[in-house]
Design a protein around this motif. Structure first.
Motif, PDB file in Angstrom:
ATOM      1  N   PHE A 102       0.863  -1.190   0.000  1.00  0.00           N
ATOM      2  CA  PHE A 102       0.000   0.000   0.000  1.00  0.00           C
ATOM      3  C   PHE A 102       0.895   1.234   0.000  1.00  0.00           C
ATOM      4  O   PHE A 102       1.881   1.296   0.742  1.00  0.00           O
ATOM      5  N   THR A 103       0.546   2.217  -0.853  1.00  0.00           N
ATOM      6  CA  THR A 103       1.328   3.448  -0.956  1.00  0.00           C
ATOM      7  C   THR A 103       0.551   4.619  -0.375  1.00  0.00           C
ATOM      8  O   THR A 103      -0.590   4.877  -0.756  1.00  0.00           O
ATOM      9  N   ASP A 104       1.194   5.283   0.579  1.00  0.00           N
ATOM     10  CA  ASP A 104       0.597   6.442   1.258  1.00  0.00           C
ATOM     11  C   ASP A 104       1.619   7.575   1.230  1.00  0.00           C
ATOM     12  O   ASP A 104       2.679   7.493   1.851  1.00  0.00           O
ATOM     13  N   HIS A 105       1.321   8.651   0.460  1.00  0.00           N
ATOM     14  CA  HIS A 105       2.239   9.782   0.324  1.00  0.00           C
ATOM     15  C   HIS A 105       3.642   9.325  -0.077  1.00  0.00           C
ATOM     16  O   HIS A 105       4.651   9.657   0.562  1.00  0.00           O
ATOM     17  N   ASN A 106       3.691   8.544  -1.147  1.00  0.00           N
ATOM     18  CA  ASN A 106       4.945   8.057  -1.726  1.00  0.00           C
ATOM     19  C   ASN A 106       5.742   7.147  -0.789  1.00  0.00           C
ATOM     20  O   ASN A 106       6.937   6.916  -1.012  1.00  0.00           O
ATOM     21  N   GLN A 107       5.108   6.630   0.242  1.00  0.00           N
ATOM     22  CA  GLN A 107       5.757   5.680   1.141  1.00  0.00           C
ATOM     23  C   GLN A 107       5.024   4.343   1.045  1.00  0.00           C
ATOM     24  O   GLN A 107       3.791   4.298   1.106  1.00  0.00           O
TER      25      GLN A 107
END
Length: 257
Positions: A102-107
């Motif tokens: 899962f990607t959240d704000h490029n993390q």
């Protein structure tokens, strides 16, 4: 004869003490594990009352302190990247735990979506499609403990979904060519997203560790009693044999005279 008995008793004493110390150490180890589990359960209860943090906020804390923290993710799943953790049981049935990036704000973070049942035929892998689209996910953080691997995982040939024997975030990062954060997010039970959420933070409760500790301490005491009884019996046997030996020696002396 006395020197012989002394030579026998010393190794016996050393052996008795070594076994006793080992049993006591095992007892204290189980006691420490019980305390650790009790502390973690209390921590989980306290954290359940706190507001979930964002992925950015949680990274302001030291890694070793964020285990079991509630977290809220906002982003989207990586398409076609699905890991299936093998040999996971549920109510006696063998299956897999499903993980997706899962990607959240490029993390990027690995998310545990729950358990699915497997097939008796080991060549068959569950037909699971990766989740697609943007989501808000409520979950909690788990730091992974490395288990024992009988054989090193080789990811030279990759096909999705990828069946794995252990979660190794560093190797997963190499496979997907993205740096995964050093923890996993477990989706909360009340979330409709995912599969059967049967994860338990504490597999073995503190009470069981305490019972094991009592068993080890009891074995240590029983071992001392057994060795003490054996020592007394051995001494009595030696005392009974000594007069016979002395009489034999006296007869030999009389014959020499």
């Amino acid at each position: 004869m006395k020197n012989l008995f002394s030579n026998i008793r010393l190794p016996w004493l050393i052996f008795t003490l070594l076994v006793f110390i080992a049993l006591v150490k095992l007892g204290f180890w189980q006691s420490d594990r019980a305390i650790e589990k009790e502390t973690r359960l209390k921590n989980i209860t306290q954290l359940s009352q706190t507001t979930a943090m964002s992925l950015t906020e949680i990274q302001n804390f030291p890694l070793k302190e964020i285990n079991d923290y509630p977290i809220k993710l906002k982003g989207e799943f990586e398409q076609d990247i699905l890991f299936l953790l093998d040999n996971q049981t549920n109510e006696g049935q063998l299956g897999y735990r499903v993980y997706q990036v899962f990607t959240d704000h490029n993390q990027s973070v690995l998310v545990n979506l729950g358990w699915v049942m497997g097939s008796i035929n080991r060549a068959e892998i569950p037909d699971i499609k990766p989740i697609k689209g943007a989501f808000e996910i409520n979950g909690h953080i788990r730091l992974m403990d490395k288990g024992i691997l009988l054989m090193e995982q080789n990811f030279t040939e990759v096909s999705w979904p990828l069946r794995v024997q252990q979660v190794e975030l560093d190797k997963f990062s190499t496979v997907i060519k993205k740096n995964l954060l050093p923890f996993i997010v477990y989706v909360n039970e009340e979330e409709t997203l995912g599969y059967k959420k049967n994860w338990q933070p504490i597999v073995m409760p503190p009470e069981k560790h305490q019972a094991y500790a009592f068993q080890w301490f009891s074995l240590a005491l029983a071992w001392l009693i057994l060795m003490f009884w054996a020592s007394i019996k051995f001494n009595r046997t030696c005392d009974e044999e000594n007069p016979i030996n002395e009489k034999a020696n006296n007869k030999i002396k009389d014959l020499d005279v």
